[in-house]
Structure formats: structure tokens, C-alpha cells
Design a protein around this motif. Sequence first.
Motif, mmCIF file in Angstrom:
data_model
loop_
_atom_site.group_PDB
_atom_site.id
_atom_site.type_symbol
_atom_site.label_atom_id
_atom_site.label_comp_id
_atom_site.label_asym_id
_atom_site.label_seq_id
_atom_site.Cartn_x
_atom_site.Cartn_y
_atom_site.Cartn_z
ATOM 1 N N ALA A 19 0.774 -1.102 0.022
ATOM 2 C CA ALA A 19 -0.044 0.125 -0.020
ATOM 3 C C ALA A 19 0.743 1.218 -0.051
ATOM 4 O O ALA A 19 0.382 2.116 -0.428
ATOM 5 C CB ALA A 19 -0.950 -0.033 1.173
ATOM 6 N N GLY A 20 1.970 1.277 0.696
ATOM 7 C CA GLY A 20 3.044 2.323 0.590
ATOM 8 C C GLY A 20 3.904 2.496 -0.452
ATOM 9 O O GLY A 20 4.762 3.272 -0.430
ATOM 10 N N ASP A 203 -12.222 1.978 4.484
ATOM 11 C CA ASP A 203 -11.933 3.156 5.442
ATOM 12 C C ASP A 203 -10.537 2.172 5.949
ATOM 13 O O ASP A 203 -9.563 3.073 6.701
ATOM 14 C CB ASP A 203 -12.365 3.323 6.616
ATOM 15 N N ASN A 204 -9.765 1.419 5.041
ATOM 16 C CA ASN A 204 -8.542 1.142 5.322
ATOM 17 C C ASN A 204 -7.374 1.694 4.220
ATOM 18 O O ASN A 204 -6.264 1.542 4.203
ATOM 19 C CB ASN A 204 -8.281 -0.662 5.196
ATOM 20 N N LYS A 205 -8.067 2.675 3.387
ATOM 21 C CA LYS A 205 -7.092 3.305 2.766
ATOM 22 C C LYS A 205 -7.431 4.762 2.899
ATOM 23 O O LYS A 205 -7.885 5.676 2.093
ATOM 24 C CB LYS A 205 -7.480 3.084 1.229
ATOM 25 N N PRO A 206 -6.994 5.464 4.033
ATOM 26 C CA PRO A 206 -7.298 7.022 4.391
ATOM 27 C C PRO A 206 -6.550 7.901 3.475
ATOM 28 O O PRO A 206 -7.062 8.965 3.261
ATOM 29 C CB PRO A 206 -6.694 6.897 5.974
ATOM 30 N N ASP A 207 -5.266 7.271 3.099
ATOM 31 C CA ASP A 207 -4.582 8.236 2.238
ATOM 32 C C ASP A 207 -5.191 8.408 0.929
ATOM 33 O O ASP A 207 -5.112 9.537 0.352
ATOM 34 C CB ASP A 207 -3.175 7.820 2.096
ATOM 35 N N GLU A 210 -8.369 10.750 1.296
ATOM 36 C CA GLU A 210 -7.728 12.077 1.185
ATOM 37 C C GLU A 210 -7.348 12.629 0.128
ATOM 38 O O GLU A 210 -7.917 13.748 -0.234
ATOM 39 C CB GLU A 210 -6.457 12.376 2.372
ATOM 40 N N ALA A 211 -6.639 11.944 -0.882
ATOM 41 C CA ALA A 211 -6.054 12.472 -1.799
ATOM 42 C C ALA A 211 -7.480 12.860 -2.918
ATOM 43 O O ALA A 211 -7.469 13.645 -3.765
ATOM 44 C CB ALA A 211 -5.073 11.581 -2.732
ATOM 45 N N LEU A 212 -8.248 11.818 -2.704
ATOM 46 C CA LEU A 212 -9.384 11.934 -3.743
ATOM 47 C C LEU A 212 -10.348 13.252 -3.176
ATOM 48 O O LEU A 212 -10.780 14.014 -4.156
ATOM 49 C CB LEU A 212 -10.281 10.745 -3.653
ATOM 50 N N SER A 213 -10.390 13.374 -1.925
ATOM 51 C CA SER A 213 -11.163 14.372 -1.339
ATOM 52 C C SER A 213 -10.718 16.007 -1.930
ATOM 53 O O SER A 213 -11.307 16.897 -2.128
ATOM 54 C CB SER A 213 -11.299 14.464 0.141
ATOM 55 N N VAL A 225 -16.414 7.050 2.681
ATOM 56 C CA VAL A 225 -15.762 6.102 3.079
ATOM 57 C C VAL A 225 -16.579 4.936 3.942
ATOM 58 O O VAL A 225 -17.491 5.383 4.441
ATOM 59 C CB VAL A 225 -14.836 6.897 4.158
ATOM 60 N N LEU A 226 -16.359 3.913 3.376
ATOM 61 C CA LEU A 226 -17.039 2.557 3.897
ATOM 62 C C LEU A 226 -16.192 1.940 4.888
ATOM 63 O O LEU A 226 -14.955 1.709 4.710
ATOM 64 C CB LEU A 226 -17.310 1.921 2.500
#
Lengths: 452, 284
Positions: A19-20, A203-207, A210-213, A225-226
Motif C-alpha cells: 500500500a505504501g 476505510d483501510n485506505k485513508p490516504d 484524502e487524496a481523492l477528497s 468512506v466505507l
Amino acid sequence: MSFFGFKGGVHPPELKAAAGKAIETVPPPQTAVIPLAQSLGKPAKAAVAKKDAVLRGQLIGEAQGMVSANVHSSISGTVKDVGPARGPLGTFVECVFIESDGKDQAAEFKGADLNALSPQEVIDRIKAAGLVGMGGATFPTHVKLAPPPGKKIDTLIINGCECEPCLTADHRLMVEKADDVMAGAAIFRKALGVARAIVGVEDNKPDAAEALSKSASRHGVEVAVLHVKYPQGAEKQLIKALLNREVPSGGLPMDVGAVVQNVATAKAARDAVVEGRPLYERVLTLGGGAAQGNRNFLVRIGTPFSEVVKFAGGTKGDAMKIVSGGPMMGLAQATLDLPVTKGTSGILLLTERETGPQRMFPCLRCGKCYDACPMGLRPALISRCVEKRRFDELEGLDVLDCIECGCCAYECPANRRIVQNVKRGKAEIAKIRRKRKEKEDKAKAEAAKPKA
Amino acid sequence: MSILLAVISMSVLALLLGIGLGYAAKRFAVPVDPRIEEAIGAMPGANCGGCGFPGCGGLVKAVARGETKPNVCAPGGSAVAKRLSEIFGLEASGGAPKVAQVRCRVGADPDWEKFEYDHELGCGTAMLLAGGVGTCDFGCVGMLDCVKACPFGALSKSPDSKRPPVVDVSRCTGCGICVETCPNRVIALVDLNRQPVVYCRSILKGKLAKGCCIVACIACGKCERNCPEKAVSMQNNLPVIDLAKCTRCGKCIEGCPTKVILMFRDDLKTPAPAGTAPSVPAAS
């Protein structure tokens, strides 16, 4: 944004080690093997012949009929052959073999301004670019964007759940190309003529959320967010979770006024419409215990799996199983000599420990699969009917509604091969229906005879 | 007196009911095909259900409707088949009885599995994964769906489990259930007489075919060229032999580089084809 959830489902370990890790680009292959059947429906027809020179992005396969997608060259070079080779399912399909000239010369791409295009022109551009659902189902995108008259679509959902364990390709795409994904969402919204577009992210992909927001307001797309649960990325489950609408048995999302598109497809739609670049590369995750760490790669369509693995540094330890796709829904493969296609979201090299217990026990009638099934089916019963070859009883069990998510087999304490049996059941039902139709046609033809 | 009354009233009642029944029997009579009555008489009458129909009557009715062939009765054998064909005016299935043949010689290739698979699930399920377990996608999957489906026990597992099942020609009735069961359509019905049979279903060509299986048809076309009667034609990379033209000279078999064409039931003259040869010596 409200969250409604869906019935059933499971919580497998996420294993999102990549993921990172930023997306790395795999160099174009020396020989690209590009299957002409990369979407659901009819395979494309070869538009090039042996010894033809092709450029990157040039059309090499023309869509045939309604449900079919164009295929483009992913490298520049000469067509070595058009013939059978093992395709995305591991079976022999018609492929175009392209020998690279090393120049990687691109064809001329004609960009366009979204505001100047009509919805039909947008769909035409997407159709020309050969877009298919890149979540894995490979349904031609332009078909989804043109619902039959009478079906009113009110919501577009962009699927950024990536609920499959291990896979992080969509996740990285959302983080690194958030603006492109949102632009793609806006393109789909225009093509469908709907007001509302939602991107669903777990919600396991907060980054990623955030980027999309950040670019959400610019494109007028909502971000939802689900709560994590597998299979939230299945379109019927996502519609239920976001809109609290249930797709009827045997129906499609458009029956409840929704269209679902994957984030990678959205990004490809932006490339196709704004830049005029067809779909000839995709992001995938290489993972599993026998790979050199989980990583994300941007790979040209037609690159053999083996070259991706080689680029990543080969294998380590004993790979027991090769899986194309994710660990829950992916297809086990027998060889690495398979081409990456538009639907390849991941390549997994699993060790013996990761493949899990192999021994099968008798069904305990515990009912865990009934609880886990997100479609509300009776997996154990279906499986037993197939095992006992009672195929005629399957039609009453709604087997065709199965989305093959694998929750039942994941939960099964007896390690029964439920999904395999369900797939067989689907094939047998198709056979029964075909036979019945043949019989009816024959009867009809006979009934028509005396009149003639 | 009272006895007389009872006798009279019972007689009148019996007469009326008799007339009623007699009328109903004529009025509501269901026309029965006299051939069916005759055919049921010709059946063995064991009602074994081996044919897949409910008893001998069920089979006769199915034959009368044209749903099945007259030669599916195993206990009755060729005598019943002949009688049924006569009664219903059918062609006696082209003369020779049909038997199933597994048209794949994968057993001659020791190295045929491309991955390990759970054999319990059967051929049809195995075929859904990566084109099947064998390196060849078109040949026998080897998980014995046909053996389980055969109602007559004519198919059995080959002594070496890697090979396609063996057909016991003396038991096979040519009912065709195995043909329907095989997901790859490897099994076909052939006439029970001397003829060349192509033991391969691979539609691949040359190197690609040979890479999958050492006993694959490589579509070289030699059989087509060698045939003096022009009875062989290549269709979809496989030879198709027109048996009406074929003189059974065996030229196609001699020339075949991978030995996929064999003379069926010529096993007394040549070594048996691995795995697929009829296991019994020539019967009537």
C-alpha cells in the motif's frame, strides 16, 4: 454520506503490504502477446496481419458485435504472428504476437476538451479506446455507459474499494493519480447524464480517501468512506452499501438506477477522452510469499507474467501456486507464460503455507457458508447438488446469481471446494438451457412444417 | 320374496353399470399404438432401467417418439435392437452397432499434468481451471466423469491412472451418455467394424500441438496427401475421414508421424494403442 452495509461477507487478513509503495514502471516487453479476447462477450477480430508494422496504441483488434471491445498494440514493432496462445483464463485464445523494434514509438493520439464533447462523443471515444472494467470482470465500458431506453440511471458509483486482500493497484492509483481518477468520474457522469457521482473507498485506505477528497470539489464528485468488509468491491454489494438499493435476482445495477465503474477504468477513461490514448497498459500488484516483496507495477498489456516477475527480482523460496487476480477471486494458473491483460489486477506467487489447508472433509452442515454468502444463496446445497451430479435441481437454487466471491469457501471449516462446484453448476445450467432451447427450436420447426 | 327382490335389484344395477362401463370404454378409449404393445412383448421385460428410461415400456415409448435409438437396451442386445427397428420401421442404426471410443492417447505421454488438482471434483469442474489439468486442453481430463456416468460399466479406469479410461467393447451399448458427459467431447461413437479412427482432438498445429502432448495430431496433412481415395480432409486442424470412401487400406496410418490415427479393432494385427485400445479381443 450514510453507510448501509450489506448482508454476509467476511474479513480476511488484508495483507496490503504494497500500500505504501509507489507504482514502478515495467519496461515494454521484447515480445508482446496480446489476446484478442480481453473482454466479456465476443472476441475482437484481428485488424492486422503477419509482418505488419504497428505503433504503440494502434488498433490491432476490432470489436465484434455489441458486447466486445477494441484491442490495441502496447508496443511498436512488427506483427510476428496471429495465432493461438494461452490467454487470461489459461486456455488457448487467438492472440497477436508483436516483436518490439525497441523504439516504443507511439501512434498519434488526438486529445479533446471534455466540455466540447457531447455524451455520445464521449462514449464513442471510450469505445474506440477499448475500455473494459478493470476490476477484473472486463465488461466493456461503453456498454455500461449506454443503458437501454427505459432504464433511468440516477447515480454513478466509482468503485475504489479494492476489497481483495493483497491487491493495492487501485489504492496506489487513487493516491498517485487522484485527479485523473476524479476527472474520469466526471467523464462517466457526463456520458451517463447523471447529476450524482460517488467514489466509494474503504476505510483501510485513508490516504486514498484524502487524496481523492482534495480534488473532489473541483470535479463535483462525492467521496464516501466505507467500513471494510469483503466483498464490498462487488458492484451489487457496493450499491447496497452506498445507496441501500438491492439489485433484483438476475438483474443488473442499471435496474436500480446505478452504474458502477472501477477507479482504474475511470483513470483509463480520462486518458482515452482527454488525451485520446487507448488502453494498453495497467497497474497491477505483484505479491505473495514467494515474490520479492509486494509491489505495484505499471505494465503494458501483453507482457508475460514471467517478465514482470523477472523485473521484480525473481521468486524466493518455493512458489506453490500462481494466481492471476486476487487471493479470493483470482484464477489459479499453471504457468507464468501468460500475458497481462486488461483485467489482470494482480499476480500472486503463493507459498504452500499461504495456499492454506488442502485436505477436504465431509460437509458438517454448520451453515457458515449460508451466513457468509453476500447474495443470500445456499452454497452448501448448491455444492452438494453438483457433487452428486443432480444438475437439474440447480435452477431452483439461483446459482446464476452467485458472484463467485469465495466467502463460502473461505469460511468453510471442511475446506470444501464450494466455488469450484458453483462454477461447474453454472456451466451445467448453461448446458441444460442450451439443450432445452434446441429441443424447443426443433419442436417449433416441426410444428411449422405441415403449414409450409 | 325378499330374496327375489334383492336378486332383481342387484341384476338391474349390474346391467346398468355394465352398460355404463361398456359405453365409457368405447367413448373414452385412448388409442394405443399397436406397435408399442408388440414392442413391449419383444423386450426382455427385466425393467432394469439401465437404458435410463422407466422400465421396458418407457424405453419403447421413447423409441416410438424418436427420443432414443432402439439399440440402448443392454440385456436385449442386438436381437432386441433389430426387433425394435423392424417394429418401428427404423434403420437398424447403419448396420454395425456403435461403441464409444476415447479419442485421446494421452496415456502414451508420461508427462501430461500441468498442475496438481483435486481429482474428486471430476472432469467438468477441472476443465474450468486453466483449460484443464492436462498440458493439452483438448484431450482426456482423466478424472473419470464418463466412468461414473456409464450405466453399463463399459468404461473403466485404465490400469495406469494417468491414461484415458478404457472402453469394454463387449459391454458398450452405444447409448452415448459418456459422449454427452465428456466436457471436451473426446468420446465419440464409432461403428463396431474395422476402420481408421483419429485418436486426438487437439486443434493446435505443429510445434504448439507437440508442445502440449507427444501423441498429438500436428495437422501436417500427410494423411490427407497419402490417402489414395481422397477420403481424408483436414478440418479445424484435424483429419476427418469419410468412411464411405475409405477402403481401409491403412495408408493414412502408415504415414502419421505422431501415430494418432489407428485402425480400430485391428488389435490382433498391430500392438494395441496405449490406453485407448479396445481391451477385449474381437467379439461378434
